[in-house]
Design an enzyme around this catalytic site. Sequence first.
Site, PDB file in Angstrom:
ATOM      1  N   CYS A 170       0.712  -1.240  -0.002  1.00 13.69           N
ATOM      2  CA  CYS A 170       0.096   0.170   0.168  1.00 13.69           C
ATOM      3  C   CYS A 170       0.874   1.217   0.041  1.00 13.69           C
ATOM      4  O   CYS A 170       0.569   2.142  -0.985  1.00 13.69           O
ATOM      5  CB  CYS A 170      -0.942  -0.088   1.166  1.00 13.69           C
ATOM      6  SG  CYS A 170      -1.425  -1.642   1.583  1.00 13.69           S
ATOM      7  N   ARG A 203       6.364 -11.212   5.451  1.00 13.73           N
ATOM      8  CA  ARG A 203       5.724 -11.259   7.037  1.00 13.73           C
ATOM      9  C   ARG A 203       6.566 -12.179   7.998  1.00 13.73           C
ATOM     10  O   ARG A 203       6.436 -13.500   7.385  1.00 13.73           O
ATOM     11  CB  ARG A 203       4.365 -11.417   6.935  1.00 13.73           C
ATOM     12  CG  ARG A 203       3.660 -10.037   6.102  1.00 13.73           C
ATOM     13  CD  ARG A 203       1.945 -10.185   6.158  1.00 13.73           C
ATOM     14  NE  ARG A 203       1.500  -9.355   5.393  1.00 13.73           N
ATOM     15  CZ  ARG A 203       0.233  -9.304   4.966  1.00 13.73           C
ATOM     16  NH1 ARG A 203      -0.491 -10.062   5.676  1.00 13.73           N
ATOM     17  NH2 ARG A 203      -0.286  -8.347   3.956  1.00 13.73           N
ATOM     18  N   GLN A 214       1.059 -10.952  -3.029  1.00 16.01           N
ATOM     19  CA  GLN A 214      -0.429 -10.408  -3.044  1.00 16.01           C
ATOM     20  C   GLN A 214      -0.754  -9.857  -4.239  1.00 16.01           C
ATOM     21  O   GLN A 214      -0.159  -9.210  -5.365  1.00 16.01           O
ATOM     22  CB  GLN A 214      -0.665  -9.251  -2.158  1.00 16.01           C
ATOM     23  CG  GLN A 214      -0.696  -9.834  -0.539  1.00 16.01           C
ATOM     24  CD  GLN A 214      -0.859  -8.715   0.307  1.00 16.01           C
ATOM     25  OE1 GLN A 214      -0.477  -7.579   0.383  1.00 16.01           O
ATOM     26  NE2 GLN A 214      -1.689  -8.880   1.318  1.00 16.01           N
ATOM     27  N   ASP A 246      -2.366  -7.491  -5.231  1.00 17.42           N
ATOM     28  CA  ASP A 246      -2.955  -6.045  -4.496  1.00 17.42           C
ATOM     29  C   ASP A 246      -3.453  -5.330  -5.634  1.00 17.42           C
ATOM     30  O   ASP A 246      -2.966  -5.041  -6.758  1.00 17.42           O
ATOM     31  CB  ASP A 246      -1.771  -5.529  -3.960  1.00 17.42           C
ATOM     32  CG  ASP A 246      -2.020  -5.184  -2.473  1.00 17.42           C
ATOM     33  OD1 ASP A 246      -3.035  -5.066  -2.226  1.00 17.42           O
ATOM     34  OD2 ASP A 246      -1.103  -4.893  -1.785  1.00 17.42           O
ATOM     35  N   HIS A 305      -4.974  -0.687  -5.761  1.00 13.09           N
ATOM     36  CA  HIS A 305      -5.816   0.074  -5.323  1.00 13.09           C
ATOM     37  C   HIS A 305      -6.279   1.251  -5.920  1.00 13.09           C
ATOM     38  O   HIS A 305      -5.741   1.294  -7.243  1.00 13.09           O
ATOM     39  CB  HIS A 305      -4.420   0.974  -4.188  1.00 13.09           C
ATOM     40  CG  HIS A 305      -3.946   0.123  -3.091  1.00 13.09           C
ATOM     41  ND1 HIS A 305      -2.724  -0.425  -3.466  1.00 13.09           N
ATOM     42  CD2 HIS A 305      -3.997  -0.007  -1.735  1.00 13.09           C
ATOM     43  CE1 HIS A 305      -2.391  -1.407  -2.440  1.00 13.09           C
ATOM     44  NE2 HIS A 305      -3.282  -0.863  -1.422  1.00 13.09           N
ATOM     45  N   LYS A 359     -15.273  -2.437   5.347  1.00 14.59           N
ATOM     46  CA  LYS A 359     -14.618  -3.545   4.203  1.00 14.59           C
ATOM     47  C   LYS A 359     -15.791  -4.493   4.118  1.00 14.59           C
ATOM     48  O   LYS A 359     -16.747  -4.609   4.678  1.00 14.59           O
ATOM     49  CB  LYS A 359     -13.396  -4.098   4.858  1.00 14.59           C
ATOM     50  CG  LYS A 359     -13.729  -4.828   6.310  1.00 14.59           C
ATOM     51  CD  LYS A 359     -12.505  -5.316   6.912  1.00 14.59           C
ATOM     52  CE  LYS A 359     -12.687  -6.289   8.035  1.00 14.59           C
ATOM     53  NZ  LYS A 359     -11.409  -7.036   8.235  1.00 14.59           N
ATOM     54  N   HIS A 405      -8.559  -0.462  -0.902  1.00 12.97           N
ATOM     55  CA  HIS A 405      -7.595  -1.692  -1.040  1.00 12.97           C
ATOM     56  C   HIS A 405      -8.387  -2.612  -1.559  1.00 12.97           C
ATOM     57  O   HIS A 405      -9.573  -2.809  -0.955  1.00 12.97           O
ATOM     58  CB  HIS A 405      -6.972  -1.950   0.386  1.00 12.97           C
ATOM     59  CG  HIS A 405      -6.375  -0.743   0.957  1.00 12.97           C
ATOM     60  ND1 HIS A 405      -4.909  -0.674   1.211  1.00 12.97           N
ATOM     61  CD2 HIS A 405      -6.685   0.233   1.740  1.00 12.97           C
ATOM     62  CE1 HIS A 405      -4.567   0.362   1.775  1.00 12.97           C
ATOM     63  NE2 HIS A 405      -5.604   1.236   2.024  1.00 12.97           N
TER      64      HIS A 405
END
Length: 646
Positions: free
Chosen positions: A333, A362, A380, A382, A384, A464, A510
């Site tokens: 992000c 992680r 991911q 991902d 945005h 969310k 996100h």
Amino acid sequence: MTASRSADPALSNGAAPTSTGTAPVEGSKAAVPGAAAPGAPAPLVASGEATVAISLPKTSESPQLLRIRHSMSHVLAMAVQKLFPKAQVTIGPWTESGFYYDFDNPEPFTEADLKAIKKEMGKIIGRRLPLQRLEVSRAEAEARISAQNEPYKLEILAGIQEPISLYTLGDDWWDLCAGPHVANTSDLNPKAFELESVAGAYWRGDEKRAQLQRIYGTAWETAEQLAEYKRRKEEALRRDHRRLGTDLNLFSIEDEAGAGLVFWHPRGARMRLLIEDFWRSAHFADGYELLYTPHVADISLWKTSGHLDFYAESMFGPMQVDERQYQLKPMNCPFHVLTYASTLRSYRELPIRWAELGTVYRYERPGVMHGLMRVRGFTQDDAHVFCLPEQIGDEILRILDLTETILSTFDFKTYEINLSTRPEKSIGDDAVWDLATHGLIEALDRKGWAYKVDEGGGAFYGPKIDLKIEDAIGRMWQCSTIQLDFNLPERFNLEYVAADGSRQRPIMIHRAIFGSLERFFGIMTENYAGDFPFWLAAEQVRLLPVTDEVRPYAEGLLAQLKAAGVRAAIDHSGDRLGKLIRNGEQQKIPVLAVIGAQEAENGSVSLRSRRDGDLGAVAIETLLAAATQANRERAPGLGLASSQPA
């Protein structure tokens, strides 16, 4: 597609399905004709001449099962302390498919011990003992616990607020507990429970504290339910992606390199590339642009984003480079935020949609890593979206449509949806929260998806939507998530120039559809039981020359298949035909093409399809056309009619 209801953390790197080997409660979502994934076992039991579906509800969906399983944990603890007087008890809650109890016992429990404990539990059930609730003072509870030398219970008691209740099991045993329980052990079915396994567990989940032994069990209302649960559990073992990953030579995790780091083998890497290519093409078609961002950043970035304050335990330690500290990224992000902030934006540019297959790192504790489902380095999918407040509804609907397009391509067509709203501790104006939440609800309503509202379950930075997918044996997996964020735009002072010339904050969305490629690959492997559809298989067609004389013909056909974009190979082992076929079937090759003298002479092959059976002699041109079309349409098979009689 059918949407239904549930809740789960967003952007998780979790290991287990929501329901451990069990299906969601019957009726929690509508049936989807033809939506079951390949290889799904039918949960049926004979009943005279008819068959009846066996429903396996979760504990949280059945008050009676909750009482049964909670009571069974007490019966388990009583049986253990009867057979092992030195065993000290800790906690014994229910789970979604059963129960467990943690013990501090001087010696490890063995398989033979489990059998003896189960037998003793049966005796306790047969004694028809009442379970009664008593309210006691803190002093009385302390006296009772001290008399029995149960230090763990004293620690539990210290954290309990009054009124303090305990449940007695006959006159011989009791436990601190809030309940509920069945009224009498006669309400427990001695033929509908099983002790499953023993595992290690730290007291309070703290690795620095005592290591306990956890005995897992399952309990049901009927023996038929227990039998169905066992069958589904065996089916889950057959589909275990870790075993299939080894058997099909797809991936491995090498201890020498480190725990939780995935090595993609050529066959798995080919499949991953196919998934990525499809993902990219779907995103380009939906108006996204792609980003590539670094794997590390100066630690100050993570301070600004807040990750260092709120996410430090899941981050790897910093590294010193040129008198600056750098941190491996746990999220993509902030990089997308910096890209947005690299120039001043106009309201005319919004919405901006950026996507990235970004690898993040992680720290996961050693005890929780699990195959591809929970790892330390993962990619991911991902994305945005930076948009105006009034664009939220349209953008969320667009994301839901794209999510359905992508997931259904992999035969996931039944979902559970959860909408999480503003928690007590949050940032942002009420008006913005209301607008954002209304945008999510509007999009779900326009999509026609049913959902459950989790009041106060949103992130502190925005509401969310979480989506779970159901696999071929009824397990639900947290997968996609859509989160609205007012926090990062504020932290990084993101702006756009509004129509009136003022500077305004964009709304940041996100979203991830797979969640992570690794975890989705594991879920997908188990869903298909390793029997992947034709378009996705690493090796689609295997040529089986019966004699050396036909090998030149096989080589020519191989060249034609590869030129047409078909992933094909020749079995050069020289084994007998029966073994060639067996080997291909064990490796789950979608199409086996047998080549003998007659096929070489006629310009054909004899096809055996895993999905369509024996297709008989097929001309090369027909095979090439069918394979090319199947790849173009992402089809499960060749689509050729079987030559065998119905």
